[in-house]
Design a protein around this motif. Structure first.
Motif, PDB file in Angstrom:
ATOM      1  N   ALA A   2      38.899 -66.990  13.764  1.00  0.00           N
ATOM      2  CA  ALA A   2      38.333 -66.275  14.906  1.00  0.00           C
ATOM      3  C   ALA A   2      38.012 -64.837  14.534  1.00  0.00           C
ATOM      4  CB  ALA A   2      39.305 -66.315  16.075  1.00  0.00           C
ATOM      5  N   ASP A   3      36.996 -64.291  15.228  1.00  0.00           N
ATOM      6  CA  ASP A   3      36.589 -62.905  15.019  1.00  0.00           C
ATOM      7  C   ASP A   3      37.694 -61.967  15.471  1.00  0.00           C
ATOM      8  OD1 ASP A   3      35.401 -60.487  14.832  1.00  0.00           O
ATOM      9  OD2 ASP A   3      33.718 -60.929  16.179  1.00  0.00           O
ATOM     10  N   ASP A   4      38.146 -61.114  14.540  1.00  0.00           N
ATOM     11  CA  ASP A   4      39.257 -60.200  14.844  1.00  0.00           C
ATOM     12  C   ASP A   4      38.897 -59.194  15.938  1.00  0.00           C
ATOM     13  OD1 ASP A   4      40.557 -59.960  11.458  1.00  0.00           O
ATOM     14  OD2 ASP A   4      40.832 -61.450  13.026  1.00  0.00           O
ATOM     15  N   LYS A   5      37.609 -58.954  16.130  1.00  0.00           N
ATOM     16  CA  LYS A   5      37.201 -57.910  17.073  1.00  0.00           C
ATOM     17  C   LYS A   5      37.208 -58.370  18.522  1.00  0.00           C
ATOM     18  CE  LYS A   5      34.326 -55.548  13.634  1.00  0.00           C
ATOM     19  NZ  LYS A   5      32.962 -55.076  13.268  1.00  0.00           N
ATOM     20  N   LYS A   6      37.534 -59.626  18.772  1.00  0.00           N
ATOM     21  CA  LYS A   6      37.513 -60.124  20.145  1.00  0.00           C
ATOM     22  C   LYS A   6      38.828 -59.807  20.845  1.00  0.00           C
ATOM     23  CE  LYS A   6      34.109 -63.811  19.546  1.00  0.00           C
ATOM     24  NZ  LYS A   6      33.827 -65.255  19.708  1.00  0.00           N
ATOM     25  N   ILE A   7      39.031 -58.516  21.076  1.00  0.00           N
ATOM     26  CA  ILE A   7      40.259 -58.051  21.724  1.00  0.00           C
ATOM     27  C   ILE A   7      39.971 -57.797  23.193  1.00  0.00           C
ATOM     28  CG2 ILE A   7      41.983 -56.211  21.828  1.00  0.00           C
ATOM     29  CD1 ILE A   7      41.544 -55.796  18.825  1.00  0.00           C
ATOM     30  N   GLY A   8      40.862 -58.313  24.032  1.00  0.00           N
ATOM     31  CA  GLY A   8      40.762 -58.045  25.459  1.00  0.00           C
ATOM     32  C   GLY A   8      41.968 -57.268  25.931  1.00  0.00           C
ATOM     33  N   VAL A   9      41.725 -56.141  26.616  1.00  0.00           N
ATOM     34  CA  VAL A   9      42.806 -55.318  27.162  1.00  0.00           C
ATOM     35  C   VAL A   9      42.795 -55.473  28.677  1.00  0.00           C
ATOM     36  CG1 VAL A   9      43.687 -52.977  27.463  1.00  0.00           C
ATOM     37  CG2 VAL A   9      42.723 -53.665  25.258  1.00  0.00           C
ATOM     38  N   TYR A  10      43.974 -55.813  29.237  1.00  0.00           N
ATOM     39  CA  TYR A  10      44.076 -56.055  30.675  1.00  0.00           C
ATOM     40  C   TYR A  10      45.134 -55.124  31.251  1.00  0.00           C
ATOM     41  CZ  TYR A  10      41.373 -60.066  29.247  1.00  0.00           C
ATOM     42  OH  TYR A  10      40.389 -60.853  28.713  1.00  0.00           O
ATOM     43  N   GLN A  52      44.033 -65.858  35.859  1.00  0.00           N
ATOM     44  CA  GLN A  52      42.806 -66.631  35.709  1.00  0.00           C
ATOM     45  C   GLN A  52      41.700 -65.799  35.060  1.00  0.00           C
ATOM     46  OE1 GLN A  52      42.735 -69.975  36.385  1.00  0.00           O
ATOM     47  NE2 GLN A  52      40.821 -69.835  35.223  1.00  0.00           N
ATOM     48  N   ILE A  53      41.688 -64.495  35.339  1.00  0.00           N
ATOM     49  CA  ILE A  53      40.701 -63.619  34.696  1.00  0.00           C
ATOM     50  C   ILE A  53      40.854 -63.672  33.173  1.00  0.00           C
ATOM     51  CG2 ILE A  53      40.077 -61.194  34.341  1.00  0.00           C
ATOM     52  CD1 ILE A  53      40.673 -60.716  37.299  1.00  0.00           C
ATOM     53  N   ILE A  54      42.112 -63.612  32.709  1.00  0.00           N
ATOM     54  CA  ILE A  54      42.374 -63.679  31.267  1.00  0.00           C
ATOM     55  C   ILE A  54      41.966 -65.045  30.730  1.00  0.00           C
ATOM     56  CG2 ILE A  54      44.130 -63.476  29.469  1.00  0.00           C
ATOM     57  CD1 ILE A  54      45.754 -61.708  31.398  1.00  0.00           C
ATOM     58  N   LYS A  55      42.346 -66.109  31.441  1.00  0.00           N
ATOM     59  CA  LYS A  55      42.020 -67.467  30.981  1.00  0.00           C
ATOM     60  C   LYS A  55      40.505 -67.675  30.901  1.00  0.00           C
ATOM     61  CE  LYS A  55      46.220 -69.834  32.514  1.00  0.00           C
ATOM     62  NZ  LYS A  55      46.794 -70.859  33.430  1.00  0.00           N
ATOM     63  N   ASP A  56      39.784 -67.142  31.855  1.00  0.00           N
ATOM     64  CA  ASP A  56      38.328 -67.297  31.833  1.00  0.00           C
ATOM     65  C   ASP A  56      37.735 -66.639  30.588  1.00  0.00           C
ATOM     66  OD1 ASP A  56      38.392 -68.689  34.202  1.00  0.00           O
ATOM     67  OD2 ASP A  56      37.848 -66.962  35.458  1.00  0.00           O
ATOM     68  N   ASP A  57      38.231 -65.439  30.258  1.00  0.00           N
ATOM     69  CA  ASP A  57      37.729 -64.747  29.071  1.00  0.00           C
ATOM     70  C   ASP A  57      38.067 -65.511  27.787  1.00  0.00           C
ATOM     71  OD1 ASP A  57      36.691 -62.782  30.665  1.00  0.00           O
ATOM     72  OD2 ASP A  57      38.316 -61.336  30.317  1.00  0.00           O
ATOM     73  N   LEU A  58      39.263 -66.132  27.769  1.00  0.00           N
ATOM     74  CA  LEU A  58      39.646 -66.943  26.615  1.00  0.00           C
ATOM     75  C   LEU A  58      38.754 -68.173  26.508  1.00  0.00           C
ATOM     76  CD1 LEU A  58      43.563 -66.827  26.955  1.00  0.00           C
ATOM     77  CD2 LEU A  58      42.171 -65.555  25.317  1.00  0.00           C
ATOM     78  N   ASN A  59      38.579 -68.854  27.629  1.00  0.00           N
ATOM     79  CA  ASN A  59      37.786 -70.085  27.629  1.00  0.00           C
ATOM     80  C   ASN A  59      36.315 -69.836  27.311  1.00  0.00           C
ATOM     81  OD1 ASN A  59      40.080 -71.542  28.301  1.00  0.00           O
ATOM     82  ND2 ASN A  59      39.720 -71.385  30.504  1.00  0.00           N
ATOM     83  N   ASN A  60      35.823 -68.655  27.698  1.00  0.00           N
ATOM     84  CA  ASN A  60      34.425 -68.314  27.418  1.00  0.00           C
ATOM     85  C   ASN A  60      34.212 -67.827  25.989  1.00  0.00           C
ATOM     86  OD1 ASN A  60      33.755 -68.923  30.059  1.00  0.00           O
ATOM     87  ND2 ASN A  60      33.990 -66.803  30.785  1.00  0.00           N
TER      88      ASN A  60
END
Length: 750
Positions: A2-10, A52-60
């Protein structure tokens, strides 16, 4: 990959976070400083909607590394539970350790905001450096080896079998049952817990013999045990004939032996014919079918004196209490009364210790008019021509000396772990591994080394063939939180080999150890750590091309997770590893790391902190097991703390690498505080030796400080138990004042 740059901050704004902090500024830290592609705020991140917001970003596919800036990593683990083999999740504790510990008043708001920003920086840095684990999953053998066929071993075997596991039970004696089979009667096990009972050990022996899941080897010893959890290779020896079989986990139920009464000549043992030990008395009564007789001539004993703590609670013999002896003497006093209603028993004690419901047993003896109990000690004794004894007693209840004529004196000599070699005093067991010091020639020259003595298990471990032990020979473990887990992962001690206990306690102990053995096999099969980090699927990874064979990792690992090749290169046994990181901290070449925990990662986190140009600024390295939750407790109690501290949690303080201290000081940090568990005889370190090794390693910090031309007092270690959380604010203030008195770090601002 996976691309290392796909970081999500919540960022969560609930629980007072939004009121105490400028969350927009934190979002700017993530977006502008770290170029994080996804950064979102939510008023209640742990709600179904927030998750669910986090899960949506993961699933997308927008995110594969998650930073949750909200509450402590110790809570809501079930809520923020994303597939650890696919996603990296990092928790930033803005609630308990920033907002809830924020000092009151407008003057403190800036410091609180800076603290939150630094923790977010460290969290993003950490997730950047982390990779998902690659579990080492292998075919795990699910056979439990039980060593010892007494009441503990029999119970452990039956309990493991009843859960569906295969068991191999090895007993060195020719028959099963141990000491329990030699008892005439046993303590009460049923309400009202007042009267002695018939032994039930025979039922357990028959149950084991008939159990199709249990293979029994009597008259057999362990020749060797190789490997680790899930993959042990066990070789047994019976009269010179060996047999090898696999096992997944081990229950050490090797039991106890009586203290050597030949050392109690001052109490008449070996000098007078009718002075016996409590065990000899028990066996004689069993042999005569309940009759109490004198060993000298076989005549009935009408007057019997029992002396408690014979050699026990005595620094020259057995320093500890064996816990069962008071009940044994009460039981044996009842033998005297049952043998002859006109006979009398006299019990002389230091203290009567009959815990729990055994108090009813004690009261039943007190109510017997033929049983006399007094606090006191024996001052002297002599033997008459017919073998009778005249015993002088200091009766401390009556406050006077008295003489008693007795047919028999019974000494309560107590229990010694079978880990202790025959002929060796429990007071002389100074080495961590039982053995003797010898001169040994190595590649480093002639050194003095311990030659471990093989006793029971014959482990093929670099650190020795037996269990590390406490000072009195009991297998070493974390006796507060993990009572069965020895320092050999996958080997669980139970019963009186672990500490003195009666058969009822030993049965409960055996059940716990058997369940722990099962847990070990199942977690090992999933590639997970056994304890305490049961979720952890990482392993230490070594860059062998840079290894200098210094042996630091093989020596310092508390759990024997490494053996050595002939040239000193560490030989890994992953299933033995507890993921504490002690080896990582020990390695001077920094070649040991985990996929989500490394020297480089912590160094990068330190460098991500914005050290202020003015004011005393301190970095703290804290143990995740005691010190970190202690900080959470401060927050839960809303106690304000100094905002000029930044805390970095470590798996264990024993994993502290000296490179981090150099990095922090060269960045201009004024002081470094190490907060770890207590250590010593009453340690609380979850990794047994970690905090102690950090303290030993601290002695080498002076070299780093000398190189930087800084004062030694800038680095300090503090021992802290989780229940001492209320001391933390004072500890921080005191250290801050000390650093302020020393003065600013001259590297500040560079």
């Amino acid at each position: 990959m996976a691309d290392d740059k796909k970081i999500g901050v919540y960022l969560c704004t609930d629980c007072g976070i939004g009121e105490a902090l400028n969350v927009d500024e934190l979002e700017a830290v993530a977006k502008k400083e770290f170029k994080v592609p996804v950064c979102k705020q939510h008023p209640n991140l742990c709600s179904n909607e927030g998750v669910q917001i986090i899960k949506d970003d993961l699933n997308n596919g927008e995110v594969n590394k998650i930073v949750i800036a909200a509450c402590s990593q110790r809570v809501n683990n079930d809520v923020f539970n994303f597939d650890p083999l696919t996603y990296v999740t990092e928790r930033v504790n803005l609630r308990e350790q920033v907002v809830w510990t924020a000092p009151k008043g407008d003057d403190a708001k800036e410091g609180t905001q800076l603290m939150a920003a630094d923790y977010l920086r460290m969290g993003i840095t950490r997730v950047q450096k982390s990779e998902v684990p690659i579990p080492k999953i292998a075919d795990v053998n699910r056979t439990v080896l039980v060593v010892g066929g007494g009441v503990t071993g029999l119970t452990a075997a039956l309990e493991a079998s009843q859960t569906g596991y295969k068991v191999v039970l090895v007993e060195k004696a020719q028959e099963l049952g141990g000491w329990a089979k030699k008892m005439h009667r046993v303590f009460p096990t049923k309400p009202p817990f007042a009267e002695i009972e018939q032994p039930a050990i025979g039922n357990k022996i028959e149950a084991v013999k008939k159990d199709g899941n249990i293979t029994v080897h009597t008259g057999t010893t362990i020749a060797s045990i190789e490997g680790g959890p899930g993959e042990y290779t066990v070789t047994i020896d019976r009269n010179g004939t060996t047999e090898t079989f696999p096992a997944g986990a081990i229950v050490l139920a090797a039991g106890w032996k009586p203290y050597d009464a030949s050392k109690l000549g001052h109490l008449g043992y070996g000098k007078h014919r009718n002075v016996v030990t409590n065990l000899e008395f028990e066996q004689n009564v069993a042999k005569t079918g309940g009759k109490v007789t004198r060993p000298s001539d076989g005549k009935p004993a009408k007057n019997v004196v029992f002396l408690q703590c014979a050699g026990q609670r005595d620094k020259d013999h057995v320093p500890y209490c064996s816990t069962v002896c008071c009940n044994v003497s009460l039981k044996q006093a009842k033998y005297v009364r049952e043998s002859d209603p006109d006979a009398g028993a006299f019990i002389v004690y230091k203290d009567m210790r009959t815990t729990g419901l055994y108090e009813n047993f004690y009261k039943s003896a007190q109510d017997d008019e033929g049983i006399f109990l007094t606090k006191g000690e024996i001052l002297g004794l002599s033997e008459e021509s017919d073998g009778s004894l005249v015993i002088e007693i200091d009766n401390q209840l009556l406050g006077r000396k008295m003489k008693v004529k007795a047919d028999l004196l019974v000494l309560a000599t107590g229990m010694v772990s079978n880990m202790v070699p025959d002929g060796m005093s429990v007071n002389n067991l100074t080495p961590e591994y039982i053995g003797k010091m010898v001169q040994r020639e190595t590649s480093d020259g002639v050194i003095e080394a311990l030659e471990p003595e093989s006793l029971i298990l014959n482990l093929k471990y670099r650190q020795g063939p037996e269990m590390p032990h406490h000072k009195w020979g009991f297998p070493d473990s974390h006796f507060i939180c993990f009572p069965y887990e020895t320092r050999r992962t996958g080997i669980y001690s139970a019963g009186a080999v672990r500490h003195p206990m009666d058969a009822v306690q030993a049965s409960a102990d055996a059940t716990g150890a058997a369940l722990k053995a099962i847990q070990c096999m199942e977690l090992t099969a999933q590639g997970r750590a056994v304890h305490p980090r049961t979720w952890d699927r990482t392993y230490p990874e070594i860059r062998f091309e840079s290894c200098t064979q210094c042996r630091r990792c093989t020596v310092e690992c508390p759990f024997g997770a490494y053996n050595e090749k002939a040239d000193g290169t560490p030989l890994e046994f992953p299933s033995r590893c507890r993921r504490c990181g002690v080896c990582m901290g020990a390695c001077p070449q920094r070649v040991i790391s985990f996929r989500d925990y490394s020297v480089d990662m912590i160094s990068a986190m330190i460098k991500s902190i914005e050290v202020p140009d003015e004011g005393t600024f301190v970095i703290g390295f804290v143990c995740e097991n005691d010190a970190y939750p202690a900080f959470d407790m401060v927050g839960l109690n809303r106690i304000g703390m100094n905002t000029n501290f930044r805390f970095i949690p470590l798996r264990c303080l024993g994993g502290l690498n000296l490179a981090w201290i150099a990095d922090a000081l060269s960045r201009g940090v004024d002081g470094i505080l190490l907060l770890g568990c207590k250590y010593g005889d009453d340690y609380q370190c979850h990794y047994v030796k970690g905090s102690q090794m950090a303290n030993e390693r601290l002695g080498k910090v002076q070299e780093t400080l000398d190189r930087l031309m800084l004062e030694a007092e800038r680095v300090e270690q503090v021992q802290l138990a989780i229940n001492e959380w209320d001391k933390l604010p004072g500890i921080l203030e005191e250290f801050s004042k000390k650093i302020k008195d020393i003065g600013d770090n001259p590297y500040k601002g560079f």
